[in-house]
Design a protein around this motif. Structure first.
Motif, PDB file in Angstrom:
ATOM      1  N   VAL A 104      36.483 -56.307  84.641  1.00 32.57           N
ATOM      2  CA  VAL A 104      37.708 -55.630  83.868  1.00 32.57           C
ATOM      3  C   VAL A 104      38.193 -54.641  84.929  1.00 32.57           C
ATOM      4  O   VAL A 104      37.763 -53.452  85.205  1.00 32.57           O
ATOM      5  N   LEU A 164      43.059 -58.309  76.373  1.00 30.79           N
ATOM      6  CA  LEU A 164      43.563 -57.059  76.883  1.00 30.79           C
ATOM      7  C   LEU A 164      45.035 -57.281  77.058  1.00 30.79           C
ATOM      8  O   LEU A 164      45.732 -57.716  77.620  1.00 30.79           O
ATOM      9  N   SER A 165      45.754 -56.121  76.117  1.00 31.20           N
ATOM     10  CA  SER A 165      46.980 -56.051  76.285  1.00 31.20           C
ATOM     11  C   SER A 165      47.813 -55.860  77.437  1.00 31.20           C
ATOM     12  O   SER A 165      47.425 -55.141  78.050  1.00 31.20           O
ATOM     13  N   SER A 183      32.367 -60.451  80.940  1.00 36.06           N
ATOM     14  CA  SER A 183      33.983 -60.420  81.312  1.00 36.06           C
ATOM     15  C   SER A 183      34.808 -61.652  80.837  1.00 36.06           C
ATOM     16  O   SER A 183      35.873 -61.535  80.449  1.00 36.06           O
ATOM     17  N   ARG A 208      43.471 -47.432  81.733  1.00 38.23           N
ATOM     18  CA  ARG A 208      43.927 -48.434  80.477  1.00 38.23           C
ATOM     19  C   ARG A 208      42.511 -49.089  79.533  1.00 38.23           C
ATOM     20  O   ARG A 208      42.691 -49.576  78.591  1.00 38.23           O
ATOM     21  N   HIS A 209      41.572 -49.037  80.361  1.00 39.58           N
ATOM     22  CA  HIS A 209      40.304 -49.869  80.081  1.00 39.58           C
ATOM     23  C   HIS A 209      39.065 -48.749  80.154  1.00 39.58           C
ATOM     24  O   HIS A 209      39.021 -48.314  81.195  1.00 39.58           O
ATOM     25  N   LEU A 217      37.408 -61.988  77.965  1.00 42.16           N
ATOM     26  CA  LEU A 217      38.060 -60.732  77.760  1.00 42.16           C
ATOM     27  C   LEU A 217      39.850 -60.598  78.028  1.00 42.16           C
ATOM     28  O   LEU A 217      40.400 -59.994  77.340  1.00 42.16           O
ATOM     29  N   ASP A 218      40.039 -61.425  79.171  1.00 44.95           N
ATOM     30  CA  ASP A 218      41.442 -61.390  79.433  1.00 44.95           C
ATOM     31  C   ASP A 218      42.496 -61.487  78.148  1.00 44.95           C
ATOM     32  O   ASP A 218      43.361 -60.761  78.240  1.00 44.95           O
ATOM     33  N   VAL A 263      42.426 -49.924  75.932  1.00 46.84           N
ATOM     34  CA  VAL A 263      41.140 -50.660  75.240  1.00 46.84           C
ATOM     35  C   VAL A 263      39.912 -50.046  75.588  1.00 46.84           C
ATOM     36  O   VAL A 263      39.695 -49.762  76.867  1.00 46.84           O
ATOM     37  N   ALA A 293      38.527 -50.277  85.004  1.00 47.87           N
ATOM     38  CA  ALA A 293      37.687 -49.680  83.849  1.00 47.87           C
ATOM     39  C   ALA A 293      36.986 -48.369  84.383  1.00 47.87           C
ATOM     40  O   ALA A 293      36.207 -48.281  85.553  1.00 47.87           O
TER      41      ALA A 293
END
Length: 618
Positions: free
Chosen positions: A427, A408-409, A401, A299-300, A404-405, A416, A430
């Motif tokens: 992350v 992040l959906s 980092s 997802r990242h 960023l939290d 993302v 990632a």
């Protein structure tokens, strides 16, 4: 024999479809066909069949696929073993891609000669060869490599056919088609200009102007630029009444039109017209985006590399070519200030929520006047609005980092894509695509895109010097190309002479508010402990461009090897130093980029440690 790749890969013999089975066999056949009479190496077949991890029995499997194809296709087709791979010869066969390209070329030539009826017929016939998504039954590895250019060719043919139809007065029939295309490609100015023309010639001047205002607003909000020549000249022509009716047109009175509010965000800045280089990285990134869209991949996704190496360009091109896989839409936000400092998460979330249709501002949600919205409330609202939507979110320019939290959906359906100079190890999960400077061929192509290929070929020695001075950095190549384009009377040798002096080269690599010095200084200033990082860079500059271990760096720094390694890793985190391998003891080897070494020379002067010059390069 009739071969087809503009849709599912198929072979037809005497009007009947040949019974090919399995994506691997279809991939082998498509690869041989797309080679157009050239030998396809075993290495390329391995990559297109299995990606980066082919099985140990790959050679035997490829041999089996070739044998199966020979048997199924018969004597009309010859598949020969020629080192280092295989060659397909079918001189009396028909290939739909070649037919499409032939008709497309003839149609464009007819359009150039203003034979609009002939052009429209030829281009329509060319587009009829498409039976859906090209290469739809091959491996994802082949599709990721070949599909983008095939789809782009289809798009160009479609735009040319629309141009011919507009000239023939078919604007009323085109309006609905163009409305859908502009919704799909909202920042493609040529399509929007064609839609404006169709609207105006149909007597819908207000809709034509509304389309322009929407496009101008998108360009201003997302890129901070005005419309280009195609869109701007169409707007002026509509206002002046010179975008007049075509042959056989019938003007009707403008009518009131209800515009539906499309809740699907399309925030991506425009894609580059001609994406150059990075084909392997692009294929890998698009494959990851394809997997992620189905829930199988990460997802990242992260794109990293030194300042000016083209991270944003790659991320946006991959996002544009993968956007159809994300029906929930595409969001985009720059998450760093122009000076390189990170933006507050609340500011970024406000941008993203506005893209999702939420009216969020300093006055709070819904435009109230009770004060700024709290970060926790913005996070909650963002996660609620993205829940269950298959979204692609591009976050450009992450500094670290931290912060960023909130961006992040929490939805498992949202992916993302982040660009950053550092690898952002915090992350979770990632997948990273790391970019290196361009090789010689891609560097020449990028320079030629601005300066002109013929101009460079006329001065090969000077061109080689310019390429060497740019050291493969796309930002430097774009700057030199822009300088040559802005001074068409300059010989290439003049710019090469100006770049030859190492002490002034970085100053010459600046144009139009963008510069290599500013980009590199921004990367240095983003590191914790700027003074120590600056000192490390200055002291190690004497090593030059040769690779070196931490042990050698310790001698230059006058410290112990573990301390030297920590300071080297700090520069690696800022993409100011590369890890290029390991020595015989398994210890990492480091190497400086040539332009970073030039920056180290400037840093000896305290005057160069103030505010960095303006730059938009990431």
């Amino acid at each position: 024999m009739d071969f087809r790749v503009l849709g599912p890969v198929e072979a037809h013999k005497d009007g009947a479809r040949v019974a090919l089975s399995g994506s691997k066999v279809h991939t082998v056949l498509a690869t041989l066909l797309l080679a157009r009479g050239r030998v396809v190496s075993d290495a390329r077949l391995n990559t297109l069949l299995w990606g980066w991890e082919p099985p140990a029995t790959s050679g035997a499997q490829i041999y089996t696929y070739m044998s199966r194809l020979r048997k199924l296709l018969g004597d009309e087709v010859r598949i020969e073993r020629r080192q280092p791979g295989y060659l397909l010869q079918a001189p009396h066969s028909r290939f739909d891609l070649l037919e499409f390209e032939r008709l497309d070329k003839q149609g464009r030539e007819a359009l150039r000669r203003k034979r609009f009826g002939e052009a429209g017929a030829l281009l329509t016939e060319a587009l009829e060869h498409w039976r859906g998504t090209a290469l739809s039954n091959v491996t994802e590895h082949l599709a990721d490599v070949e599909l983008p250019q095939l789809e782009e060719a289809r798009m160009h043919a479609l735009e040319s056919r629309i141009e011919a139809d507009l000239a023939l007065g078919r604007h009323e029939q085109l309006a609905a088609e163009l409305t859908g295309l502009v919704a799909q490609f909202p920042l493609r100015e040529k399509l929007r200009a064609q839609l404006m023309t169709a609207y105006y010639r149909s007597g819908r001047q207000s809709d034509a102007l509304q389309s322009y205002y929407e496009g101008r607003s998108l360009l201003a909000d997302q890129l901070g630029i005005d419309p280009g020549e195609a869109l701007g000249s169409t707007y002026e022509a509509v206002l002046a009444g010179s975008r007049g009716p075509g042959p056989g047109s019938r003007i009707r009175q403008p009518e009131r039109y209800e515009h539906e509010d499309d809740d699907v965000p399309a925030m991506l800045p425009p894609d580059t017209e001609e994406f150059i280089g990075r084909q392997a990285e692009l294929a890998a990134l698009r494959a990851q985006l394809a997997d992620s869209a189905t829930g199988r991949g990460p997802r990242h996704l992260l794109v990293t590399g030194m300042a000016g190496v083209g991270k944003t360009a790659l991320a946006l091109h991959a996002a544009h070519t993968s956007a159809a896989r994300y029906p929930g839409g595409c969001l985009f936000a720059e998450i760093a200030q122009p000076d390189g400092r990170p933006k507050p998460p609340a500011e970024v979330l406000t941008t993203l929520l506005r893209g999702l249709g939420e009216h969020v501002g300093r006055g709070g949600t819904g435009g109230g006047a009770d004060g700024p919205v709290e970060l926790d409330e913005l996070v909650r609202l963002y996660r609620a609005r993205t829940a269950g939507r298959r979204l692609l979110v591009v976050l450009d320019g992450a500094v670290s980092s931290r912060g960023l939290d909130p961006l992040l959906s929490g939805s498992p359906d949202a992916v993302v894509l982040i660009t950053s100079r550092t690898r952002l190890t915090q992350v979770t999960g990632a997948r990273t695509t790391a970019l290196a400077p361009f090789g010689d061929a891609a560097a020449f192509d990028l320079l030629a895109a601005s300066a002109g290929r013929a101009r460079l070929l006329a001065e090969p020695d000077a061109t080689d010097d310019v390429l060497a001075y740019c050291a493969g950095l796309p930002l430097a190549l774009r700057i030199t190309g822009s300088r040559l384009a802005a001074r068409p009377y300059w010989p290439v040798a003049r710019l090469a002479d100006r770049l030859a002096d190492p002490e002034t080269r970085l100053r010459e690599l600046s144009f139009g508010g963008s510069g290599v010095t500013g980009a590199l200084m921004q990367a240095l200033r983003q590191l914790p402990g700027f003074d120590q990082a600056r000192t490390t860079l200055i002291r190690l500059a004497g090593i030059g461009v040769d690779s070196f271990p931490a042990q050698r760096a310790a001698m230059y720094l006058g410290t112990r090897e573990p301390v030297a390694e920590q300071r080297l890793e700090q520069l690696v985190d800022g993409a100011l130093l590369d890890i290029c391998g390991v020595d015989r003891q398994g210890r990492p080897l480091y190497r400086f980029h040539e332009l970073v070494l030039l920056l180290a020379g400037l840093l000896k002067d305290p005057a160069h440690c103030g505010q960095p010059e303006t730059t938009a390069a990431r």
